[in-house]
Design an enzyme around this catalytic site. Structure first.
Site, PDB file in Angstrom:
ATOM      1  CE  LYS A 126       0.116  12.766  14.402  1.00  7.95           C
ATOM      2  NZ  LYS A 126       0.010  14.133  14.905  1.00  7.95           N
ATOM      3  N   GLY A 165       6.642  16.839  13.844  1.00  6.16           N
ATOM      4  CA  GLY A 165       6.801  16.081  15.077  1.00  6.16           C
ATOM      5  C   GLY A 165       5.480  15.751  15.740  1.00  6.16           C
ATOM      6  CG  ASP A 166       2.132  13.426  17.717  1.00  8.65           C
ATOM      7  OD1 ASP A 166       1.272  14.309  17.662  1.00  8.65           O
ATOM      8  OD2 ASP A 166       1.980  12.404  18.415  1.00  8.65           O
TER       9      ASP A 166
END
Ligand code: NDP
Length: 445
Positions: A126, A165-166
């Site tokens: 992440k 994406g996030d």
């Protein structure tokens, strides 16, 4: 918690001070894993848990850029490459002012188990930055993304680490990031990022996948009680990528979604949310939810308070971590809640999860319920590797099969370990055993 795991937990917490969200994610997983270690003492001997909690690599870097007034701005960039036992690191980038190492590590840690549950060959990672894209011009976002990638490019690659994406990172940001990667490396390496545009290597259904997948998983949970989304009264939090697509899918299955939110407030639309209008305001105009209430009659906009004050039979938290606390959970339960599907990562606090489980509410944790996004990212990687692009129908069917499979894996693992209906335990054990087996096989690395 199992006594053997307590000492390991204490060491992990002490080694990572000040990272509250990472602690929360670790403790939640440890609470499920006692029975696994009864069956698999070899995991303890090989220190699998200690290794799993220590990221393989953590990268922190400066991101300098110039705003539209020519002023120099400095942000901090992160990439935590947590575990590659099952495949290249895979997980999104989050651009939000709240981002710091503890948030990135909680998300990366959860991602290991989530990715294992999908059954696809992807490890966990992440990243992100404390950059706030809200209120920034396209040109500013582009300059920030170019600077971010100017450092990140040396750490990623289709066989190494594949970001997506996030929060705060959608199609626009992925485009700028990909463009800079291509420019620096002189390689059209489609598989280095997922969430790309459809005309340049993206996959159909990827934008919808997390929200759709959350609803498909929740529908599977509802089926175990002989019911479905049809006729349910649903509340969704957030109004970003995950939330909008959860609203769309739930309504396509016959539910009425009566409320959703953004960080300024929430709307209540008893007739059911108009998804077209919501998309126009949030995705096209990049506006605020308040605008929705100004453009449709019969809609209330509430600036203070929580969207969880609105009664629902099904709750889909799709905004951010720890947005639904024990008090809100108790109120929802008192007013007829039967199911929760987490579209966001860790949106329910530990107290809220306890309330849901004690009340017998169906509870699908994010690492299972929102895995449709990363699973479809893995499908995007498959299409890139074979230089192919699949139809919407085919890709959506693959997503559905994957979500039904994840539900089955969680439910059957919970049954096997004597806690039927406990999807938290099922997801944690199901994901952990797969990663632990691979780590054992690959030796002490
Ligand atoms: P977006 O940036 O598209 O949307 C986020 C939404 O949540 C916005 O409506 C935003 O409101 C709201 N929000 C964010 N932070 C807060 C906060 N602190 N308080 C209240 N509201 C907040 O992000 P996504 O939809 O992509 O992500 C939402 C969640 O889903 C996150 O937890 C993410 O980790 C998770 N997720 C996303 C995946 C994906 O594929 N995108 C995959 C798996 C999980 P505002 O606009 O006002 O900031």
């Amino acid at each position: 918690m199992d006594a053997r795991l307590e000492a390991i937990r204490d060491t992990v917490l002490a080694r990572n001070p000040g990272e509250a969200e990472f602690h929360q994610a670790v403790v939640e997983v440890f609470e499920s894993l006692g029975p696994v270690h009864d069956r698999h003492p070899e995991f303890l001997e090989a220190a699998i848990l200690e290794r799993l909690c220590e990221p393989e690599r953590q990268i922190i870097f400066r991101v300098p850029w110039a705003d539209d007034q020519g002023r120099v701005q400095i942000n901090r960039g992160f990439r935590v490459e947590f575990n590659s036992a099952l495949g290249p690191y895979k997980g999104g980038l989050r651009f939000h002012p709240s981002v710091y190492l503890g948030i990135v590590k909680f998300l990366g840690f959860e991602q290991i188990f989530k990715n294992a549950l999908t059954g696809m060959p992807i490890g966990g990672g992440k990243g992100g930055s404390d950059f706030d894209p809200r209120g920034r011009s396209d040109a500013e976002v582009m300059r920030f993304c170019q600077s971010f990638m100017t450092e990140l490019y040396r750490h990623i690659g289709e066989y190494t680490d594949v970001p997506a994406g996030d929060i705060g990172v959608g199609g626009r940001e992925i485009g700028y990031l990909f463009g800079q990667y291509k420019r620096i490396t002189n390689r059209y390496e489609s598989g280095v990022l997922t969430g790309k545009g459809i005309s340049w290597g993206g996959s159909l259904v990827r934008p919808e996948a997390t929200g759709f997948g959350t609803v498909i998983f929740t529908e599977e949970m509802l089926k175990t009680r002989g019911t479905s989304f049809d006729g349910q009264r649903v509340v969704v939090s957030g109004s970003g990528n995950v939330a909008i697509n959860a609203v769309a899918k739930a309504q396509s299955l016959g539910a009425t979604v009566v409320a959703c939110s953004d960080s300024s407030g929430y709307i209540v639309d008893e007739a059911g949310i108009d998804v077209g209008l919501l998309r126009q305001i949030k995705e096209v105009e990049r506006g605020r939810l308040k605008d929705y209430s100004l453009r449709r009659s019969g809609v209330a906009y509430v600036e203070a308070g929580s969207v969880w004050d609105v009664d629902a039979t099904v709750a889909l938290p799709c905004a951010t971590q720890n947005e639904l606390d024990g008090g809100a959970a108790a109120r929802l339960v008192r007013n007829g809640l039967i199911a929760v599907g987490e579209g966001a990562n860790m949106p329910s606090t530990r107290e809220a999860v306890a309330v849901f489980q004690e009340a017998g509410v169906l509870f699908g944790p994010g690492k299972a319920a929102n895995a449709g996004g990363v699973a479809t990212s893995a499908l995007e990687m498959q299409q890139n590797a074979s230089r192919d692009s699949w139809s919407f129908e085919h890709t959506e069917q693959r997503l559905t099969d994957i979500m039904v499979g994840i539900h089955h894996r969680c439910a059957s693992t919970a049954d096997e370990y004597g806690e039927p209906g406990n999807y938290v335990l099922g997801a944690n054990i199901g994901g952990f055993v797969k990663v632990a087996d691979a780590m054992l096989a690959q030796g002490l690395i």
